[in-house]
Design a protein around this motif. Structure first.
Motif: not given
Length: 346
Positions: A87-91, A93-98, A121-122, A234-237
């Motif tokens: 899993n990975a997710f965005a949450s 403010t501009n936080l990227l979790t992997f 990031m998208g 949209e995020a895939d794109e």
């Protein structure tokens, strides 16, 4: 005297004559070899030495994607967790979790990891998170309320009138009387619809209200799923475009879908994510619409204009609701606030 003795004397004599005419040779010290100038580390070499492996890998990819796509005007924050889930997710403010499971499953394929990172990031760039999960959920509820309220009331109105009888309502309900259900108020029905009904028909009215709420909840969940799936596509794109523009292999995005397609329940109905097969089809279509060579050429121009990697630092802060979060902050191209301030102070 033997020939050997004569030969030795002759050599000694020649050496004496040589030293006699070149006295400096006897005392000269060998010249020291010049010390080569120290080899300075590149910012990425320094980061590779300072950061844990997973953090360095993600940092290097975020940095390159940001500079290639003009996403270096804001700070990015990175967290790598030990959770062994894919899993990975965005949450926030501009936080990227992997999570560790994803990092492991994409091991050996930097382009696949780059696509997954660019995807998250998208989500931020496209403002899929709004101002946070709570406000996002509220915004979705408001959207559902607008789309569903009149439709559901209109569909149930004829049945309601038949059950309640003549002289109770006047058609479509007016907003006024709150009905329980989703969020404690997704639907509101006017007092004119239910007011004046006889007590013996109260059960029928409650049944209608329950049916309206049930249908509203079904439509609400369906709409949420549609919104979520649309956002994922949209995020895939953006994931494809950002990662390939940064110079990574477009097939990395296909590899991510292959991994996700092997996860349990990947093809189940009602998921918040589209089926991996559908996502793969979209990526193949994107490759034809946005040729990798064109994207890479564009990214190369940006990276040439901004060759210096973005700075970073370890951060720690208290999360709302408790707990401490640690990770890596990647600064924008302007550096820290102090760096930018110095331009105005000098």
């Amino acid at each position: 005297m033997s020939k050997r003795g004569k030969s030795g004397n002759l050599i000694g004599s020649l050496l004496f004559v040589s030293l006699l005419f070149n006295p400096l040779l006897a005392f000269a010290k060998p010249k020291p070899k010049p010390t080569p100038p120290p080899v300075s580390e590149t910012p990425l070499q320094k980061a590779q030495k300072e950061l844990p492996k997973d953090y360095f890998v993600v940092y290097a990819i975020v940095d390159k994607i940001a500079r290639a796509n003009g996403l270096d005007n804001k700070p990015w924050r990175i967290v790598v967790t030990p959770n062994y889930t894919v899993n990975a997710f965005a949450s926030d403010t501009n936080l990227l979790t992997f999570e560790a499971g994803l990092m492991d499953q994409l091991e050996g394929n930097a382009s696949a990891l780059a696509c997954a990172i660019a995807h998250e990031m998208g989500h931020h760039v496209k403002q899929h998170l709004g101002y946070g999960p709570a406000k996002q959920e509220q915004a979705r509820k408001e959207e559902i309320e607008k789309a569903e309220r009149n439709k559901i009331i209109a569909e149930q109105d004829a049945q309601t009138q038949a059950l309640i009888g003549a002289g109770v309502g006047t058609g479509i309900a007016t907003v006024g009387q709150q009905v329980g259900g989703i969020g404690g108020g997704l639907l509101q029905l006017g007092g004119a619809l239910f007011g004046g009904a006889s007590q013996q028909k109260a059960k029928n009215i409650e049944a209608i209200k329950a049916k309206i709420e049930q249908e509203a909840e079904i439509n609400y969940n369906k709409r949420l799923m549609e919104i979520s799936q649309s956002q994922e596509l949209e995020a895939d794109e953006t994931g494809y475009i950002y990662s390939v523009t940064a110079g990574f292999d477009p097939n990395g995005c296909i590899a991510v879908m292959d991994v996700l397609g092997r996860m349990p329940g990947a093809q189940s109905e009602g998921s918040s994510h589209p089926a991996p097969e559908k996502r793969t089809q979209q990526i193949n279509a994107l490759m034809a619409k946005n040729p990798p060579e064109t994207l890479k050429a564009k990214g190369k121009t940006s990276l040439t204009a901004k060759p210096t990697p973005l700075r970073y630092e370890i951060f720690n802060y208290q999360r709302e609701g408790g707990g401490t979060l640690s990770g890596l902050k990647v600064f924008p191209i302007t550096g820290t606030t102090q760096d930018d301030l110095n331009r105005y102070l000098n």
